[in-house]
Design an enzyme around this catalytic site. Structure first.
Site, PDB file in Angstrom:
ATOM      1  N   SER A   1       0.847  -1.185   0.000  1.00  0.00           N
ATOM      2  CA  SER A   1       0.000   0.000   0.000  1.00  0.00           C
ATOM      3  C   SER A   1       0.892   1.249   0.000  1.00  0.00           C
ATOM      4  CB  SER A   1      -0.952  -0.033   1.196  1.00  0.00           C
ATOM      5  OG  SER A   1      -1.966   0.929   1.061  1.00  0.00           O
TER       6      SER A   1
ATOM      7  N   ASP B   1      -9.023  -4.396  -5.874  1.00  0.00           N
ATOM      8  CA  ASP B   1      -8.571  -3.472  -4.839  1.00  0.00           C
ATOM      9  C   ASP B   1      -9.426  -2.199  -4.859  1.00  0.00           C
ATOM     10  OD1 ASP B   1      -7.199  -1.743  -3.131  1.00  0.00           O
ATOM     11  OD2 ASP B   1      -5.228  -2.454  -3.775  1.00  0.00           O
TER      12      ASP B   1
ATOM     13  N   HIS C   1      -7.360  -5.364  -1.582  1.00  0.00           N
ATOM     14  CA  HIS C   1      -6.214  -4.607  -1.082  1.00  0.00           C
ATOM     15  C   HIS C   1      -5.306  -5.448  -0.188  1.00  0.00           C
ATOM     16  CE1 HIS C   1      -4.117  -0.849  -0.585  1.00  0.00           C
ATOM     17  NE2 HIS C   1      -4.174  -0.920   0.731  1.00  0.00           N
TER      18      HIS C   1
END
Length: 281
Positions: free
Chosen positions: A152, A234, A266
């Site tokens: 991320s 995601d 995600h």
């Protein structure tokens, strides 16, 4: 410090404040004895700011060590000394691991948390440069075997580090990371954009700055092998963030491994997908 063991259920007697463990995640003392706890360390960054980190050394380590720098996401999050199966796997394979809480991390006061806001974004990347210096001088790292991994926002840091400071890294793994803050703000969900603009800035005010730092714009500088991993569903970081930089690297025949999971978002929840990442790693 919290123990670096898997989570279990405990019962606390409120009168005696005594705890009893009710479940045993690991029933084998051989396995549990192999787990490694980190040492908390502090190192000085480019501006003399003290940066906290946790440093794990594999058992029976000797000589110069290959080191994995593992970065949390957020950006306003925190690496802690808790059980992480991925890190324990790396340690079992002989890698040392360092998990820094670069500026912008939580847990060290509000001022520290805001030290990477908007135009200060690359100062957190410079914290990683200083970390490599500490690893070589104090951590026993092999200068030619320092790799960087993050997911991320940690994935953005990976891409920023390997594109802006390419000579430092032997390899990189970007997991669901942002390759362009400009493109990310343009394509992420409106609710997410509003939330992230307070941290990253806006295209209207800060777009020129984004263009100067976005890893996608400096992909030609990357010299280390790269793995990129992303889930097609995601909802936070659109998969195009990975596919754009993968295309740039493939267009110049750079060594890049791209794992796209159609049934993930995600984070990676399915066991087979996690095993797939480990096979490539």
């Amino acid at each position: 410090m919290e123990r670096a063991y898997p989570s279990d259920i405990w019962e606390v007697d409120l009168r005696s404040i005594q705890a009893q463990r009710l479940t045993q995640h690991f029933r084998s003392p051989v396995v549990e004895s192999g787990l490694i706890e980190p040492v908390p360390v502090m190192y000085k960054s480019f501006d003399n700011l003290s940066i906290p980190a946790f440093f794990y050394k594999p058992k029976n380590a000797s000589g110069k060590l290959p080191v994995i720098v593992y970065l949390h996401g957020g950006p306003e999050s925190q690496s802690r000394a808790v059980y992480n199966p991925f890190l324990q796997y790396l340690l079992s394979r002989g890698y040392a691991v360092c998990t820094p809480n670069v500026r912008g991390s939580t847990g060290y006061g509000k001022s520290f948390t805001h030290l990477d806001d908007v135009r200060k974004r690359m100062d957190s990347v410079k914290d990683l440069v200083s970390l490599t210096e500490w690893l070589k001088s104090e951590g026993g790292a092999d200068p030619g075997k320092i790799a960087i991994v993050g997911g991320s926002y940690g994935g953005f840091l990976v891409l920023a580090a390997v594109s802006h400071y390419p000579d430092l890294w032997a390899a990189g793994i970007d997991i669901v990371g942002i390759s362009s803050i400009r493109n990310y703000l343009e394509s992420t969900a409106p609710w997410r954009r509003k939330l992230r603009e307070a941290e990253y800035g806006t295209i209207e005010k800060d777009g020129v700055f984004f263009d100067k730092i976005d890893p996608l714009n400096f992909a030609e500088r990357i010299i280390c092998p790269l793995m990129v991993v992303h889930g097609a569903n995601d909802p936070r970081v659109p998969i195009e963030e990975s596919e754009r930089i993968v295309k740039r690297l493939k267009d110049r025949n750079h060594p890049v491994t791209y794992l796209r999971f159609e049934d993930e978002g995600h984070t990676f929840a399915k066991r087979e997908n996690k095993k797939g990442v480990r096979r490539y790693g």
